[in-house]
Design a protein around this motif. Structure first.
Motif, PDB file in Angstrom:
ATOM      1  N   PHE A  92       0.831  -1.196   0.000  1.00 32.47           N
ATOM      2  CA  PHE A  92       0.000   0.000   0.000  1.00 32.47           C
ATOM      3  C   PHE A  92       0.870   1.252   0.000  1.00 32.47           C
ATOM      4  O   PHE A  92       2.004   1.238   0.473  1.00 32.47           O
ATOM      5  N   PHE A 119       3.498   7.324   2.845  1.00 24.67           N
ATOM      6  CA  PHE A 119       3.911   6.136   3.582  1.00 24.67           C
ATOM      7  C   PHE A 119       3.696   4.884   2.746  1.00 24.67           C
ATOM      8  O   PHE A 119       2.588   4.633   2.265  1.00 24.67           O
ATOM      9  N   PHE A 159       4.201  -0.009   8.503  1.00 24.35           N
ATOM     10  CA  PHE A 159       4.522   1.186   7.730  1.00 24.35           C
ATOM     11  C   PHE A 159       6.028   1.421   7.616  1.00 24.35           C
ATOM     12  O   PHE A 159       6.799   1.060   8.509  1.00 24.35           O
ATOM     13  N   GLY A 160       6.393   2.097   6.541  1.00 24.73           N
ATOM     14  CA  GLY A 160       7.728   2.659   6.447  1.00 24.73           C
ATOM     15  C   GLY A 160       7.761   3.960   7.232  1.00 24.73           C
ATOM     16  O   GLY A 160       6.746   4.405   7.767  1.00 24.73           O
ATOM     17  N   LYS A 161       8.923   4.587   7.280  1.00 25.20           N
ATOM     18  CA  LYS A 161       9.086   5.796   8.078  1.00 25.20           C
ATOM     19  C   LYS A 161       8.493   7.032   7.430  1.00 25.20           C
ATOM     20  O   LYS A 161       8.399   8.076   8.082  1.00 25.20           O
ATOM     21  N   GLY A 162       8.096   6.930   6.180  1.00 22.42           N
ATOM     22  CA  GLY A 162       7.481   8.074   5.522  1.00 22.42           C
ATOM     23  C   GLY A 162       8.468   8.898   4.715  1.00 22.42           C
ATOM     24  O   GLY A 162       9.658   8.974   5.049  1.00 22.42           O
ATOM     25  N   TYR A 216       0.047   5.114   1.442  1.00 21.17           N
ATOM     26  CA  TYR A 216      -0.864   6.044   2.089  1.00 21.17           C
ATOM     27  C   TYR A 216      -0.280   7.450   1.980  1.00 21.17           C
ATOM     28  O   TYR A 216       0.938   7.636   1.903  1.00 21.17           O
ATOM     29  N   ILE A 241      -1.118  -3.315   9.640  1.00 19.66           N
ATOM     30  CA  ILE A 241      -0.331  -2.642   8.622  1.00 19.66           C
ATOM     31  C   ILE A 241       1.019  -2.279   9.197  1.00 19.66           C
ATOM     32  O   ILE A 241       1.110  -1.725  10.293  1.00 19.66           O
ATOM     33  N   GLU A 257       3.026  13.912   3.289  1.00 21.56           N
ATOM     34  CA  GLU A 257       3.931  12.834   3.662  1.00 21.56           C
ATOM     35  C   GLU A 257       3.342  11.534   3.134  1.00 21.56           C
ATOM     36  O   GLU A 257       2.138  11.286   3.273  1.00 21.56           O
TER      37      GLU A 257
END
Lengths: 111, 119
Positions: free
Chosen positions: A34, A90, A101-104, A36, A99, A88
């Protein structure tokens, strides 16, 4: 364990220029990926998702991402950015209904 | 249709105090999730409710955090006593339940988050 790496914490780009936000994942099982987006002072919004099938996924606001299994990547692209894309972003993977997530990556649009 | 709502939007408290965050999911969504993002880190999963039951609380950092979802509607997340490292943004998300076959199709819809600052 599954994980997501976003290599760039910030990406500056001029308005109307193309952009690519990089994302790599690690997973030993089926992958659901995904992207986001979080606009200033707003919540997280789903931009696009890859579940199966075509490796090129189109999302909202002109964004698209390509799933590359051999490179374990899911980079996000847009051919021409606008000031309104300032946000930002993600990258994320789903694992057992949660989920990860990566750090953005903060996208800065330069006039 | 109303989205996921969270209250308050911001909270500033002193170390040692108690804070309760509230999340109202989308009506009809059995699944409710809490996530948080501390400064400079990634957004991390805290826990998952299915109706009023805790399905997965593997992400809860310690026993100062207590989540409840009485009646399977809204949920609260209480931090008692709050510590400096609890500062961050707490997100809530909800999804329908398409069963195990739904898998990733159970899209999670996120609220705007509560920004918690512990001084």
């Amino acid at each position: 364990a599954q994980s997501v790496t976003q290599l760039d914490s910030q990406v500056p780009v001029f308005e109307e220029a193309p952009v690519e936000l990089r994302c790599n994942y690690s997973s030993s099982v089926s992958v659901y990926l995904f992207w986001y987006v979080q606009y200033p002072n707003q919540g997280l919004q789903l931009l696009l998702k890859y579940l199966s099938g075509s490796t090129l996924v189109k999302g909202i606001n002109g964004f698209e991402a390509e799933f590359n299994k051999s490179q374990t990547s899911f980079h996000l692209r847009k051919p021409s950015v606008h000031i309104s894309d300032t946000a930002e972003y993600f990258c994320a993977v789903m694992s057992h209904r949660k989920i990860i997530f990566g750090k953005g990556t903060r996208l800065h649009i330069l006039p | 249709e109303a989205g996921v709502t969270q209250f308050p939007s911001h909270s500033v408290i002193e170390k040692g105090q108690t804070v309760t965050l509230r999340c109202d999911p989308i009506s009809g969504h059995d699944n409710l999730y809490w996530y948080r993002r501390v400064m400079g880190k990634e957004i991390k999963f805290l826990l998952h409710f299915v109706k009023e039951s805790k399905q997965d609380e593997s992400g809860m950092p310690n026993n100062r955090f207590l989540a409840e979802r009485t009646g399977g509607t809204y949920s609260t997340l209480k931090v008692q006593p709050a510590e400096l490292e609890d500062s961050g943004v707490y997100f809530c998300a909800s999804s329908q339940d398409l069963g195990l076959a739904g898998g990733p199709l159970n899209e999670q819809f996120f609220g705007p988050g509560t920004r918690l600052t512990v001084l």
